[in-house]
Design an enzyme around this catalytic site. Sequence first.
Site, PDB file in Angstrom:
ATOM      1  N   SER A   1       0.849  -1.199   0.000  1.00  0.00           N
ATOM      2  CA  SER A   1       0.000   0.000   0.000  1.00  0.00           C
ATOM      3  C   SER A   1       0.880   1.243   0.000  1.00  0.00           C
ATOM      4  O   SER A   1       1.844   1.330   0.747  1.00  0.00           O
ATOM      5  CB  SER A   1      -0.876   0.055   1.259  1.00  0.00           C
ATOM      6  OG  SER A   1      -1.757  -1.022   1.279  1.00  0.00           O
TER       7      SER A   1
ATOM      8  N   HIS B   1      -3.719  -1.821  -4.407  1.00  0.00           N
ATOM      9  CA  HIS B   1      -2.820  -2.917  -4.779  1.00  0.00           C
ATOM     10  C   HIS B   1      -3.142  -3.293  -6.216  1.00  0.00           C
ATOM     11  O   HIS B   1      -4.218  -3.812  -6.511  1.00  0.00           O
ATOM     12  CB  HIS B   1      -3.011  -4.130  -3.861  1.00  0.00           C
ATOM     13  CG  HIS B   1      -2.396  -3.948  -2.520  1.00  0.00           C
ATOM     14  ND1 HIS B   1      -1.291  -4.658  -2.117  1.00  0.00           N
ATOM     15  CD2 HIS B   1      -2.702  -3.122  -1.511  1.00  0.00           C
ATOM     16  CE1 HIS B   1      -0.957  -4.270  -0.896  1.00  0.00           C
ATOM     17  NE2 HIS B   1      -1.799  -3.340  -0.499  1.00  0.00           N
TER      18      HIS B   1
ATOM     19  N   HIS C   1      -2.985 -10.651   1.740  1.00  0.00           N
ATOM     20  CA  HIS C   1      -2.924 -10.437   3.192  1.00  0.00           C
ATOM     21  C   HIS C   1      -3.744 -11.488   3.925  1.00  0.00           C
ATOM     22  O   HIS C   1      -4.714 -12.022   3.382  1.00  0.00           O
ATOM     23  CB  HIS C   1      -3.509  -9.069   3.554  1.00  0.00           C
ATOM     24  CG  HIS C   1      -2.837  -7.909   2.899  1.00  0.00           C
ATOM     25  ND1 HIS C   1      -3.166  -7.469   1.638  1.00  0.00           N
ATOM     26  CD2 HIS C   1      -1.848  -7.086   3.337  1.00  0.00           C
ATOM     27  CE1 HIS C   1      -2.404  -6.432   1.318  1.00  0.00           C
ATOM     28  NE2 HIS C   1      -1.592  -6.179   2.328  1.00  0.00           N
TER      29      HIS C   1
ATOM     30  N   TYR D   1      -5.785 -10.732   6.182  1.00  0.00           N
ATOM     31  CA  TYR D   1      -7.134 -10.168   6.377  1.00  0.00           C
ATOM     32  C   TYR D   1      -8.046 -10.369   5.179  1.00  0.00           C
ATOM     33  O   TYR D   1      -9.248 -10.155   5.265  1.00  0.00           O
ATOM     34  CB  TYR D   1      -7.079  -8.692   6.804  1.00  0.00           C
ATOM     35  CG  TYR D   1      -6.492  -7.718   5.803  1.00  0.00           C
ATOM     36  CD1 TYR D   1      -7.152  -7.400   4.616  1.00  0.00           C
ATOM     37  CD2 TYR D   1      -5.271  -7.093   6.066  1.00  0.00           C
ATOM     38  CE1 TYR D   1      -6.626  -6.497   3.713  1.00  0.00           C
ATOM     39  CE2 TYR D   1      -4.741  -6.179   5.170  1.00  0.00           C
ATOM     40  CZ  TYR D   1      -5.421  -5.890   3.994  1.00  0.00           C
ATOM     41  OH  TYR D   1      -4.883  -4.997   3.108  1.00  0.00           O
ATOM     42  N   GLU D   2      -7.477 -10.789   4.055  1.00  0.00           N
ATOM     43  CA  GLU D   2      -8.317 -11.098   2.894  1.00  0.00           C
ATOM     44  C   GLU D   2      -8.792 -12.545   2.944  1.00  0.00           C
ATOM     45  O   GLU D   2      -9.481 -13.011   2.035  1.00  0.00           O
ATOM     46  CB  GLU D   2      -7.535 -10.859   1.601  1.00  0.00           C
ATOM     47  CG  GLU D   2      -7.212  -9.399   1.363  1.00  0.00           C
ATOM     48  CD  GLU D   2      -6.201  -9.205   0.250  1.00  0.00           C
ATOM     49  OE1 GLU D   2      -6.612  -8.864  -0.857  1.00  0.00           O
ATOM     50  OE2 GLU D   2      -4.992  -9.395   0.501  1.00  0.00           O
TER      51      GLU D   2
ATOM     52  N   ALA E   1       2.966   0.072   3.999  1.00  0.00           N
ATOM     53  CA  ALA E   1       2.512   1.283   4.678  1.00  0.00           C
ATOM     54  C   ALA E   1       2.407   0.921   6.150  1.00  0.00           C
ATOM     55  O   ALA E   1       2.037  -0.204   6.490  1.00  0.00           O
ATOM     56  CB  ALA E   1       1.157   1.710   4.143  1.00  0.00           C
TER      57      ALA E   1
ATOM     58  N   MET F   1      -0.023  -4.446   8.665  1.00  0.00           N
ATOM     59  CA  MET F   1      -0.798  -5.685   8.505  1.00  0.00           C
ATOM     60  C   MET F   1      -0.183  -6.629   7.478  1.00  0.00           C
ATOM     61  O   MET F   1      -0.905  -7.401   6.844  1.00  0.00           O
ATOM     62  CB  MET F   1      -2.230  -5.336   8.090  1.00  0.00           C
ATOM     63  CG  MET F   1      -2.911  -4.347   9.022  1.00  0.00           C
ATOM     64  SD  MET F   1      -4.537  -3.897   8.399  1.00  0.00           S
ATOM     65  CE  MET F   1      -4.925  -2.503   9.469  1.00  0.00           C
ATOM     66  N   SER F   2       1.113  -6.554   7.309  1.00  0.00           N
ATOM     67  CA  SER F   2       1.726  -7.410   6.276  1.00  0.00           C
ATOM     68  C   SER F   2       3.171  -7.721   6.645  1.00  0.00           C
ATOM     69  O   SER F   2       3.576  -7.534   7.784  1.00  0.00           O
ATOM     70  CB  SER F   2       1.681  -6.695   4.922  1.00  0.00           C
ATOM     71  OG  SER F   2       2.489  -5.549   4.932  1.00  0.00           O
TER      72      SER F   2
ATOM     73  N   ASN G   1       0.595   7.345   8.483  1.00  0.00           N
ATOM     74  CA  ASN G   1      -0.215   7.992   9.535  1.00  0.00           C
ATOM     75  C   ASN G   1       0.490   7.735  10.860  1.00  0.00           C
ATOM     76  O   ASN G   1       1.287   6.804  10.982  1.00  0.00           O
ATOM     77  CB  ASN G   1      -1.626   7.382   9.561  1.00  0.00           C
ATOM     78  CG  ASN G   1      -1.596   5.871   9.764  1.00  0.00           C
ATOM     79  OD1 ASN G   1      -1.359   5.118   8.814  1.00  0.00           O
ATOM     80  ND2 ASN G   1      -1.772   5.438  10.989  1.00  0.00           N
TER      81      ASN G   1
ATOM     82  N   HIS H   1      -7.944   4.317   5.241  1.00  0.00           N
ATOM     83  CA  HIS H   1      -7.120   3.769   4.163  1.00  0.00           C
ATOM     84  C   HIS H   1      -6.894   4.835   3.079  1.00  0.00           C
ATOM     85  O   HIS H   1      -5.850   4.828   2.414  1.00  0.00           O
ATOM     86  CB  HIS H   1      -7.797   2.522   3.584  1.00  0.00           C
ATOM     87  CG  HIS H   1      -6.916   1.739   2.649  1.00  0.00           C
ATOM     88  ND1 HIS H   1      -5.670   1.266   3.020  1.00  0.00           N
ATOM     89  CD2 HIS H   1      -7.075   1.354   1.355  1.00  0.00           C
ATOM     90  CE1 HIS H   1      -5.114   0.626   1.993  1.00  0.00           C
ATOM     91  NE2 HIS H   1      -5.941   0.671   0.973  1.00  0.00           N
TER      92      HIS H   1
HETATM   93  N1  HPA Z   1      -2.040   0.357  11.577  1.00  0.00           N
HETATM   94  C1  HPA Z   1      -1.961  -0.795  10.881  1.00  0.00           C
HETATM   95  N2  HPA Z   1      -1.646  -0.852   9.600  1.00  0.00           N
HETATM   96  C2  HPA Z   1      -1.394   0.301   8.964  1.00  0.00           C
HETATM   97  C3  HPA Z   1      -1.457   1.539   9.626  1.00  0.00           C
HETATM   98  C4  HPA Z   1      -1.796   1.563  11.002  1.00  0.00           C
HETATM   99  O1  HPA Z   1      -1.878   2.608  11.660  1.00  0.00           O
HETATM  100  N3  HPA Z   1      -1.155   2.483   8.704  1.00  0.00           N
HETATM  101  C5  HPA Z   1      -0.908   1.831   7.540  1.00  0.00           C
HETATM  102  N4  HPA Z   1      -1.049   0.514   7.693  1.00  0.00           N
END
Ligand code: HPA
Length: 259
Positions: free
Chosen positions: A27, A59, A81, A83-84, A111, A198-199, A222, A234
């Site tokens: 991401s 993606h 991922h 989560y998918e 990210a 998350m990856s 962030n 997102h």
């Molecule tokens: N948390 C989890 N995954 C992320 C975040 C976050 O703050 N930012 C980008 N991916």
Amino acid sequence: MLAAQAAEAIAERTGVQKHRVAVVLGSGWQEAALEIGDPATSIPMGEVPGFGSPTAQGHQGTIHSVPVNDAPVLLLMGRQHLYEGYEPAQVVHNVRTAIAAGAETVLLTNAAGGIRDGLHVGEPVLISDHINLTLRTPLVGADFVDLVDAWDPELRSLAREVDPSLSEGVYAGLTGPQYETPAEIRMLRTIGADLVGMSTVLEAIACRALGARVLGISLVTNLAAGVTGAHLSHAEVLAEGHAAAPRLGKLLRGVLERI
Ligand code: HPA
């Protein structure tokens, strides 16, 4: 083996037998890929054995062969991922394929939320270590892989030659897809995490199990939940990727030229 089949398909489609380096673009990193070089080929992931089509927005879901200083680099734009709904073996099929395609070095990008004080949105951070909080592993059986220096110190030095301002951090990998609560972020800070995402952690483990060297770079998209009180989205992750693309692209290209 499925990875060997996938590597064979990539070799056929790209006309390149061996890619010594592979880059997984997560991401926020899709646009940066455009700065690496001209892709000679574009293969939809869904057409390569064992790959699903990524569902996460941002993606692209394509595989490219891009020459950097005449050496072909394999770009995997997007990933699978947990989560998918993918199993760990499916999540790491990308890097196992890249290694079967000849990769000795794998660059993993993502990210991440910034936890440590002093991290700024838009800043790329080298991953120095990780905490696998997915409670999953891609390995099965007595595969007691050493993860000391899993995130290759030499590759990190090389990245700092390209951009001396790069800092390092420990990446905590969670399953998501929900963002963390402020309480979870306080816990992560306490246990030593600087970044959260998350990856990436399962891919790094799979790479080390096969002996490939790993460099990881997180884009801080962030500040993590509760750090400022702001809400997370997102859309913000993708917007920061867009804004940082020129810098990230130059960084990736500089690293690839030196490997
Ligand atoms: N948390 C989890 N995954 C992320 C975040 C976050 O703050 N930012 C980008 N991916």
